[in-house]
Design a protein around this motif. Structure first.
Motif, PDB file in Angstrom:
ATOM      1  N   PHE A 122      46.490  23.003  34.985  1.00 34.10           N
ATOM      2  CA  PHE A 122      46.455  23.368  36.397  1.00 34.10           C
ATOM      3  C   PHE A 122      47.283  22.434  37.275  1.00 34.10           C
ATOM      4  O   PHE A 122      47.828  22.839  38.288  1.00 34.10           O
ATOM      5  CB  PHE A 122      44.994  23.405  36.877  1.00 34.10           C
ATOM      6  N   LEU A 123      47.357  21.175  36.878  1.00 31.95           N
ATOM      7  CA  LEU A 123      48.115  20.201  37.666  1.00 31.95           C
ATOM      8  C   LEU A 123      49.224  19.592  36.814  1.00 31.95           C
ATOM      9  O   LEU A 123      49.083  19.482  35.596  1.00 31.95           O
ATOM     10  CB  LEU A 123      47.190  19.095  38.179  1.00 31.95           C
ATOM     11  N   HIS A 152      40.856  18.397  45.010  1.00 37.59           N
ATOM     12  CA  HIS A 152      42.137  19.098  44.928  1.00 37.59           C
ATOM     13  C   HIS A 152      42.021  20.489  45.555  1.00 37.59           C
ATOM     14  O   HIS A 152      42.709  20.804  46.507  1.00 37.59           O
ATOM     15  CB  HIS A 152      42.590  19.205  43.467  1.00 37.59           C
ATOM     16  N   MET A 153      41.117  21.283  45.025  1.00 44.25           N
ATOM     17  CA  MET A 153      40.977  22.639  45.560  1.00 44.25           C
ATOM     18  C   MET A 153      39.501  22.996  45.678  1.00 44.25           C
ATOM     19  O   MET A 153      38.713  22.666  44.801  1.00 44.25           O
ATOM     20  CB  MET A 153      41.691  23.635  44.638  1.00 44.25           C
TER      21      MET A 153
END
Lengths: 158, 120
Positions: free
Chosen positions: A34-35, A68-69
């Protein structure tokens, strides 16, 4: 899809749809891509159902994690489509997230060679304080974007 | 970052107006005097000057006065800021898709995943 305001990507991924789907919906797998490396992603909550949470953290050293989210799913069609937004957080509270509020629609299409992977990111008001309801904003976006492209190309050519 | 965000807000706000976008479009072709610009719009000069002032305040254009003539120039650095912002949003998703592809094509052979039916 508003081509003037949205971002879209289409990619053929040479892996089965079930694999691509599980890379999105299995927390351990999601964390792995994801990152961008070397940043480490941690999936704190992943509730793959409409209204469910998508909460991730990130770390540069694997010890200290920062948010982050904090988003929630709007639509979940197993194997087919995921839609989530960070304009509502995981508790459904309206937010003004950084860097930008968006609704992301991920589509997993059948393709003879694998998965037709699509990303459509919808943006509403790109500037929280800009009065996006002002006449002509959406209409003007395409022209402005084309204008920007021409300008930047001109700059690059100078 | 706050400054950059504020600058972006100003740029987007300035571009919400069709007259101001038309001015930007015209100046993309080259510098132009305020009076020549104003002639191309069917609004009063004071109203037009307000638009010029807004564009200048948010850094989209610069004006230079020489004698009695005020000439407007596009300030392309501001547009580059917006372009960077859009490119950044795109880059995040393109990068994420690249990594997803790497991950699933790599892990495909190592750990087979259940067929879709089992996921429902």
């Amino acid at each position: 899809m508003n081509p003037d305001l949205d971002l879209s990507l289409q990619r053929l991924i040479r892996a089965p749809r079930s694999t691509v789907w599980s890379a999105w919906t299995d927390a351990a797998r999601l964390a792995q891509w994801f990152l961008p490396s070397p940043t480490i992603a941690r999936v704190d909550r992943l509730e793959v159902r409409p209204g469910g949470a998508l909460v991730t953290s990130m770390s540069d050293d694997g010890t200290v994690f920062v948010p982050h989210m904090d988003a929630c799913f709007l639509v979940v069609e197993p194997g087919e489509r995921l839609v989530f937004t960070n304009a509502l957080d995981s508790t459904w509270r309206p937010t003004d997230p950084a860097p930008v509020p968006m609704t992301a629609e991920i589509t997993f299409g059948e393709h003879p060679e694998g998965t037709q992977y699509g990303v459509l990111v919808r943006h509403g008001d790109p500037s929280a304080r800009a009065r996006h309801a002002e006449l002509g904003f959406t209409e003007g976006w395409g022209g402005v974007t084309a204008q920007l492209a021409r300008l930047v190309e001109t700059i690059a050519g100078e | 970052m706050v400054n950059e965000s504020g600058a972006l807000d100003g740029v987007f706000a300035a571009l919400t107006d069709p007259t101001r976008r038309a001015v930007v479009r015209r100046l993309g072709e080259g510098p132009c005097s305020v009076s020549d610009l104003a002639r191309q719009f069917t609004i009063s000069l004071p109203s037009f000057m307000k638009h010029v002032h807004t564009l200048e305040t948010h850094g989209l254009i610069r004006t230079v006065k020489s004698g009695r003539v005020r000439t407007c120039h596009l300030d392309r650095r501001r547009f580059a800021l917006v372009e960077d912002w859009l490119a950044e949003q795109h880059r995040v998703w393109a990068g994420r898709t690249d990594r997803l592809e790497d991950f699933v094509t790599r892990s495909d052979s190592e750990s087979p995943t259940p067929p879709l039916e089992d996921l429902r």
